[in-house]
Design a protein around this motif. Structure first.
Motif, PDB file in Angstrom:
ATOM      1  N   ALA A  93       0.834  -1.203   0.000  1.00  0.00           N
ATOM      2  CA  ALA A  93       0.000   0.000   0.000  1.00  0.00           C
ATOM      3  C   ALA A  93       0.873   1.259   0.000  1.00  0.00           C
ATOM      4  N   LEU A  94       1.955   1.229   0.749  1.00  0.00           N
ATOM      5  CA  LEU A  94       2.886   2.361   0.789  1.00  0.00           C
ATOM      6  C   LEU A  94       3.520   2.583  -0.583  1.00  0.00           C
ATOM      7  N   LEU A  95       3.920   1.496  -1.247  1.00  0.00           N
ATOM      8  CA  LEU A  95       4.490   1.599  -2.593  1.00  0.00           C
ATOM      9  C   LEU A  95       3.455   2.140  -3.588  1.00  0.00           C
ATOM     10  N   ALA A  96       2.217   1.667  -3.485  1.00  0.00           N
ATOM     11  CA  ALA A  96       1.160   2.144  -4.383  1.00  0.00           C
ATOM     12  C   ALA A  96       0.914   3.636  -4.181  1.00  0.00           C
ATOM     13  N   GLU A  97       0.902   4.073  -2.926  1.00  0.00           N
ATOM     14  CA  GLU A  97       0.702   5.493  -2.631  1.00  0.00           C
ATOM     15  C   GLU A  97       1.844   6.324  -3.192  1.00  0.00           C
ATOM     16  N   THR A  98       3.070   5.860  -3.008  1.00  0.00           N
ATOM     17  CA  THR A  98       4.238   6.575  -3.515  1.00  0.00           C
ATOM     18  C   THR A  98       4.212   6.622  -5.046  1.00  0.00           C
ATOM     19  N   ARG A  99       3.841   5.517  -5.679  1.00  0.00           N
ATOM     20  CA  ARG A  99       3.747   5.479  -7.144  1.00  0.00           C
ATOM     21  C   ARG A  99       2.716   6.495  -7.631  1.00  0.00           C
ATOM     22  N   ARG A 100       1.561   6.556  -6.972  1.00  0.00           N
ATOM     23  CA  ARG A 100       0.522   7.518  -7.369  1.00  0.00           C
ATOM     24  C   ARG A 100       1.054   8.945  -7.289  1.00  0.00           C
ATOM     25  N   ARG A 101       1.780   9.242  -6.228  1.00  0.00           N
ATOM     26  CA  ARG A 101       2.317  10.598  -6.074  1.00  0.00           C
ATOM     27  C   ARG A 101       3.307  10.943  -7.175  1.00  0.00           C
ATOM     28  N   HIS A 102       4.103   9.995  -7.575  1.00  0.00           N
ATOM     29  CA  HIS A 102       5.112  10.251  -8.594  1.00  0.00           C
ATOM     30  C   HIS A 102       4.537  10.273 -10.006  1.00  0.00           C
ATOM     31  N   GLN A 103       3.381   9.675 -10.206  1.00  0.00           N
ATOM     32  CA  GLN A 103       2.779   9.657 -11.534  1.00  0.00           C
ATOM     33  C   GLN A 103       2.143  10.993 -11.893  1.00  0.00           C
ATOM     34  N   GLY A 104       1.863  11.819 -10.894  1.00  0.00           N
ATOM     35  CA  GLY A 104       1.259  13.115 -11.182  1.00  0.00           C
ATOM     36  C   GLY A 104      -0.096  12.989 -11.839  1.00  0.00           C
ATOM     37  N   PHE A 105      -1.070  12.566 -11.081  1.00  0.00           N
ATOM     38  CA  PHE A 105      -2.415  12.363 -11.620  1.00  0.00           C
ATOM     39  C   PHE A 105      -2.942  13.596 -12.337  1.00  0.00           C
ATOM     40  N   THR A 106      -3.505  13.372 -13.470  1.00  0.00           N
ATOM     41  CA  THR A 106      -4.222  14.437 -14.166  1.00  0.00           C
ATOM     42  C   THR A 106      -5.724  14.228 -14.026  1.00  0.00           C
ATOM     43  N   ASP A 107      -6.121  13.185 -13.311  1.00  0.00           N
ATOM     44  CA  ASP A 107      -7.525  12.875 -13.114  1.00  0.00           C
ATOM     45  C   ASP A 107      -7.981  13.416 -11.757  1.00  0.00           C
ATOM     46  N   TYR A 108      -8.909  14.352 -11.788  1.00  0.00           N
ATOM     47  CA  TYR A 108      -9.408  14.974 -10.556  1.00  0.00           C
ATOM     48  C   TYR A 108      -9.967  13.941  -9.580  1.00  0.00           C
ATOM     49  N   GLY A 109     -10.704  12.961 -10.076  1.00  0.00           N
ATOM     50  CA  GLY A 109     -11.317  11.948  -9.208  1.00  0.00           C
ATOM     51  C   GLY A 109     -10.280  11.167  -8.418  1.00  0.00           C
ATOM     52  N   GLN A 110      -9.191  10.780  -9.072  1.00  0.00           N
ATOM     53  CA  GLN A 110      -8.119  10.064  -8.374  1.00  0.00           C
ATOM     54  C   GLN A 110      -7.454  10.968  -7.343  1.00  0.00           C
ATOM     55  N   MET A 148      -4.228  20.408 -11.537  1.00  0.00           N
ATOM     56  CA  MET A 148      -3.671  21.500 -12.324  1.00  0.00           C
ATOM     57  C   MET A 148      -2.157  21.350 -12.452  1.00  0.00           C
ATOM     58  N   ALA A 149      -1.486  21.037 -11.358  1.00  0.00           N
ATOM     59  CA  ALA A 149      -0.032  20.905 -11.386  1.00  0.00           C
ATOM     60  C   ALA A 149       0.414  19.778 -12.308  1.00  0.00           C
ATOM     61  N   ALA A 150      -0.350  18.690 -12.331  1.00  0.00           N
ATOM     62  CA  ALA A 150       0.013  17.547 -13.169  1.00  0.00           C
ATOM     63  C   ALA A 150      -0.143  17.856 -14.652  1.00  0.00           C
ATOM     64  N   SER A 151      -1.033  18.770 -14.976  1.00  0.00           N
ATOM     65  CA  SER A 151      -1.285  19.050 -16.388  1.00  0.00           C
ATOM     66  C   SER A 151      -0.919  20.473 -16.795  1.00  0.00           C
ATOM     67  N   CYS A 152      -0.310  21.249 -15.909  1.00  0.00           N
ATOM     68  CA  CYS A 152      -0.086  22.668 -16.205  1.00  0.00           C
ATOM     69  C   CYS A 152       0.833  22.892 -17.401  1.00  0.00           C
TER      70      CYS A 152
END
Length: 167
Positions: free
Chosen positions: A37-54, A101-105
């Protein structure tokens, strides 16, 4: 993402092992579950979501943990902070908007950037609407009340200016 798993072994400090044991993730009970779960959370942070829902789900999860801790402590002290609860309820939306916004700016054009800025401003105004009544309670600090009155004056002067009325 692949569902195939591979064994992984590592030596970590006692402090890190205690930290992993103390983590709380929904459905994660064993140290292996928590590490995944910690790895998944870290991966999500590094991917820079452009999806508001996520982004919203991530912020709700993160701030939900903070809110739970606050509510437990408030219950222990037989106290309640409406201000903190309101802030913690409003922040996931605001932070998810900023994160999106930051992920897609880098790909936003000028108009889209201005629209995002307006969204953020509206969310901040809504947050102020939630908090201002609390700032004007009988026990409010004089400095806080003065700030609120200054803001009210600014808003009033702006309204007069756009209506063309003399000040």
């Amino acid at each position: 993402m692949s569902t195939k798993t591979v064994p992984f072994s590592a030596r970590i400090s006692v402090e890190d092992a205690e930290f992993i044991s103390g983590l709380e993730y929904d459905g994660a009970h064993t140290p292996s579950d928590k590490l995944r779960a910690l790895l998944a959370e870290t991966r999500r942070r590094h991917q820079g979501f452009t999806d508001y829902g996520q982004n919203l789900a991530q912020m709700q999860e993160w701030l939900g943990q903070i809110k739970r801790q606050l509510l437990v402590r408030q219950q222990q002290l037989s106290q309640h902070s409406e201000l903190l609860v309101r802030v913690l309820d409003a922040l996931p939306d605001l932070l998810a908007t900023l994160q999106t916004m930051a992920a897609s700016c880098s790909s936003l054009n000028s108009r889209e950037l201005q629209q995002t800025e307006q969204q953020v401003m509206l969310k901040l105004c809504r947050l102020n609407e939630l908090l201002m009544p609390l700032a004007l309670t009988a026990g409010a600090e004089t400095e806080l009340v003065q700030g609120m009155l200054g803001l009210a004056t600014l808003i009033h002067e702006h309204k007069l200016a756009i209506q063309g009325a003399p000040q």
